[in-house]
Scaffold this active site. Sequence first.
Site, PDB file in Angstrom:
ATOM      1  N   ALA A  65       0.976  -1.191   0.153  1.00 20.78           N
ATOM      2  CA  ALA A  65      -0.005  -0.217  -0.111  1.00 20.78           C
ATOM      3  C   ALA A  65       1.258   0.952   0.313  1.00 20.78           C
ATOM      4  O   ALA A  65       2.011   0.601   0.413  1.00 20.78           O
ATOM      5  CB  ALA A  65      -0.891   0.114   1.495  1.00 20.78           C
ATOM      6  N   GLY A 109       0.498  -5.312   0.604  1.00 15.05           N
ATOM      7  CA  GLY A 109      -0.560  -5.044  -0.163  1.00 15.05           C
ATOM      8  C   GLY A 109       0.289  -5.996  -1.408  1.00 15.05           C
ATOM      9  O   GLY A 109      -0.822  -6.498  -1.992  1.00 15.05           O
TER      10      GLY A 109
HETATM   11  N1  CAA Z   1       4.618   2.943  -0.606  1.00 15.71           N
HETATM   12  C1  CAA Z   1       4.938   4.504  -0.793  1.00 15.71           C
HETATM   13  N2  CAA Z   1       6.932   4.213  -1.529  1.00 15.71           N
HETATM   14  C2  CAA Z   1       6.933   3.523  -1.877  1.00 15.71           C
HETATM   15  C3  CAA Z   1       6.523   2.363  -1.342  1.00 15.71           C
HETATM   16  C4  CAA Z   1       5.475   1.490  -0.845  1.00 15.71           C
HETATM   17  N3  CAA Z   1       4.822   0.312   0.130  1.00 15.71           N
HETATM   18  N4  CAA Z   1       7.432   1.432  -1.466  1.00 15.71           N
HETATM   19  C5  CAA Z   1       8.516   2.388  -1.679  1.00 15.71           C
HETATM   20  N5  CAA Z   1       8.428   3.262  -2.407  1.00 15.71           N
HETATM   21  C6  CAA Z   1       9.094   4.657  -2.588  1.00 15.71           C
HETATM   22  C7  CAA Z   1       9.942   5.166  -1.677  1.00 15.71           C
HETATM   23  O1  CAA Z   1       9.582   5.451  -1.132  1.00 15.71           O
HETATM   24  C8  CAA Z   1      10.825   4.940  -3.152  1.00 15.71           C
HETATM   25  O2  CAA Z   1      10.878   6.564  -3.539  1.00 15.71           O
HETATM   26  P1  CAA Z   1      11.973   8.172  -3.425  1.00 15.71           P
HETATM   27  O3  CAA Z   1      12.635   7.928  -4.765  1.00 15.71           O
HETATM   28  O4  CAA Z   1      10.931   8.827  -3.723  1.00 15.71           O
HETATM   29  O5  CAA Z   1      12.050   8.027  -2.118  1.00 15.71           O
HETATM   30  C9  CAA Z   1      10.892   4.504  -4.229  1.00 15.71           C
HETATM   31  O6  CAA Z   1       9.242   3.779  -4.065  1.00 15.71           O
HETATM   32  C10 CAA Z   1      11.421   3.135  -4.746  1.00 15.71           C
HETATM   33  O7  CAA Z   1      12.202   3.032  -2.967  1.00 15.71           O
HETATM   34  P2  CAA Z   1      13.536   2.407  -2.235  1.00 15.71           P
HETATM   35  O8  CAA Z   1      14.671   3.607  -2.450  1.00 15.71           O
HETATM   36  O9  CAA Z   1      13.426   2.462  -0.918  1.00 15.71           O
HETATM   37  O10 CAA Z   1      14.186   1.978  -3.311  1.00 15.71           O
HETATM   38  P3  CAA Z   1      14.833   0.083  -2.900  1.00 15.71           P
HETATM   39  O11 CAA Z   1      15.189  -0.956  -3.813  1.00 15.71           O
HETATM   40  O12 CAA Z   1      15.776   0.914  -1.739  1.00 15.71           O
HETATM   41  O13 CAA Z   1      13.816  -0.883  -1.797  1.00 15.71           O
HETATM   42  C11 CAA Z   1      12.574  -1.796  -0.563  1.00 15.71           C
HETATM   43  C12 CAA Z   1      13.289  -1.024  -2.127  1.00 15.71           C
HETATM   44  C13 CAA Z   1      13.078  -2.624   0.162  1.00 15.71           C
HETATM   45  C14 CAA Z   1      10.857  -2.761  -1.770  1.00 15.71           C
HETATM   46  C15 CAA Z   1      11.523  -0.804  -0.200  1.00 15.71           C
HETATM   47  O14 CAA Z   1      10.970   0.445  -0.666  1.00 15.71           O
HETATM   48  C16 CAA Z   1      10.790  -0.825   0.408  1.00 15.71           C
HETATM   49  O15 CAA Z   1      11.080  -2.118   1.990  1.00 15.71           O
HETATM   50  N6  CAA Z   1       9.428   0.099   0.455  1.00 15.71           N
HETATM   51  C17 CAA Z   1       8.359  -0.704   1.570  1.00 15.71           C
HETATM   52  C18 CAA Z   1       8.130  -2.223   1.786  1.00 15.71           C
HETATM   53  C19 CAA Z   1       6.753  -1.705   2.282  1.00 15.71           C
HETATM   54  O16 CAA Z   1       6.363  -2.183   3.505  1.00 15.71           O
HETATM   55  N7  CAA Z   1       5.035  -2.408   2.571  1.00 15.71           N
HETATM   56  C20 CAA Z   1       4.734  -2.802   2.953  1.00 15.71           C
HETATM   57  C21 CAA Z   1       3.260  -0.780   2.602  1.00 15.71           C
HETATM   58  S1  CAA Z   1       1.653  -1.284   4.564  1.00 15.71           S
HETATM   59  C22 CAA Z   1       0.427  -2.105   3.596  1.00 15.71           C
HETATM   60  O17 CAA Z   1       0.969  -2.975   2.369  1.00 15.71           O
HETATM   61  C23 CAA Z   1      -0.472  -2.914   4.298  1.00 15.71           C
HETATM   62  C24 CAA Z   1      -1.324  -3.333   4.151  1.00 15.71           C
HETATM   63  O18 CAA Z   1      -1.573  -4.069   4.292  1.00 15.71           O
HETATM   64  C25 CAA Z   1      -2.194  -3.167   2.270  1.00 15.71           C
END
Ligand code: CAA
Length: 258
Positions: A65, A109
């Site tokens: 999400a 998500g």
């Molecule tokens: N929401 C919003 N933006 C996100 C995102 C997310 N879930 N995941 C990644 N992005 C964005 C980052 O903020 C970044 O944006 P900026 O360049 O503007 O800073 C861009 O995507 C690239 O991400 P990273 O620089 O972090 O890329 P990376 O290769 O270093 O890492 C990753 C990749 C490990 C997937 C890392 O992005 C990450 O941990 N993302 C979040 C994962 C997460 O916690 N997901 C769960 C969300 S909550 C949910 O889903 C609730 C539910 O049950 C429905």
Amino acid sequence: MPYETIIVEHRGPVALITLNRPKALNALSDQLVTDLGNAVDAAEADDNVGAIVITGSEKAFAAGADIKEMAGFSYMDVYKANFITAKWERVAKCRKPVIAAVAGYALGGGCELAMMCDFILAGDNAKFGQPEITIGTIPGAGGTQRLTRFVGKSKAMEMCLTGRNMDAAEAERAGLVSRIVPVAELVDEAVKVAERIAKLSRPIVMMAKESVNKAYETTLTEGVTFERRLFHSTFATEDQKEGMAAFAEKRQPDWKNR
Ligand code: CAA
């Protein structure tokens, strides 16, 4: 219909939906979930479509999400909107077959969306996880429920409590994905599988899907009875007559979808 956050292509009888927010690793914003729901509505209503493939990019199916979008929500915001499940469940409620072609990250998500599909084909670089616990929340689109049904309590509990990812090999061993495909071939393979399904009798495919899904909702006795009733009802279709006649006559069936 053009969409803001997804791309829809038709490859023969297959609707291929590509999540397309590359800069946010396909984070599932409200707009994306709305677009996806509308695309599923359109594919379901289109008689030329027999199956749907949902995919992302090679780096990310979807990283969850949209954290930035939801960070400021209040309890009343999410409660009143029935955030998150209500809108997302559109994929789970689709009666046509839906295949998830997952490369790269399917987190939070993203993993939940993949699990709403009928089955998951994984690219060899796929990573599945429910990292919500690491950002102060829990899965909200079925992760604690569907992951547990896919991989069992122990692994689901470990993933939901620690946020640890599973790679493609572990996901295949655990039964989360049906099989692993080299990432460069993933989408073509998923479309090929979807095409194979789409060329079968559409109503019979829908019945098979409904019956397998019943296994997750009911007891074994009730599920087997439900299956038997649907099996019986296939004998009321033209396609059962055609399929069995074609077998006996050693020819390909000509499905009428009736
Ligand atoms: N929401 C919003 N933006 C996100 C995102 C997310 N879930 N995941 C990644 N992005 C964005 C980052 O903020 C970044 O944006 P900026 O360049 O503007 O800073 C861009 O995507 C690239 O991400 P990273 O620089 O972090 O890329 P990376 O290769 O270093 O890492 C990753 C990749 C490990 C997937 C890392 O992005 C990450 O941990 N993302 C979040 C994962 C997460 O916690 N997901 C769960 C969300 S909550 C949910 O889903 C609730 C539910 O049950 C429905």
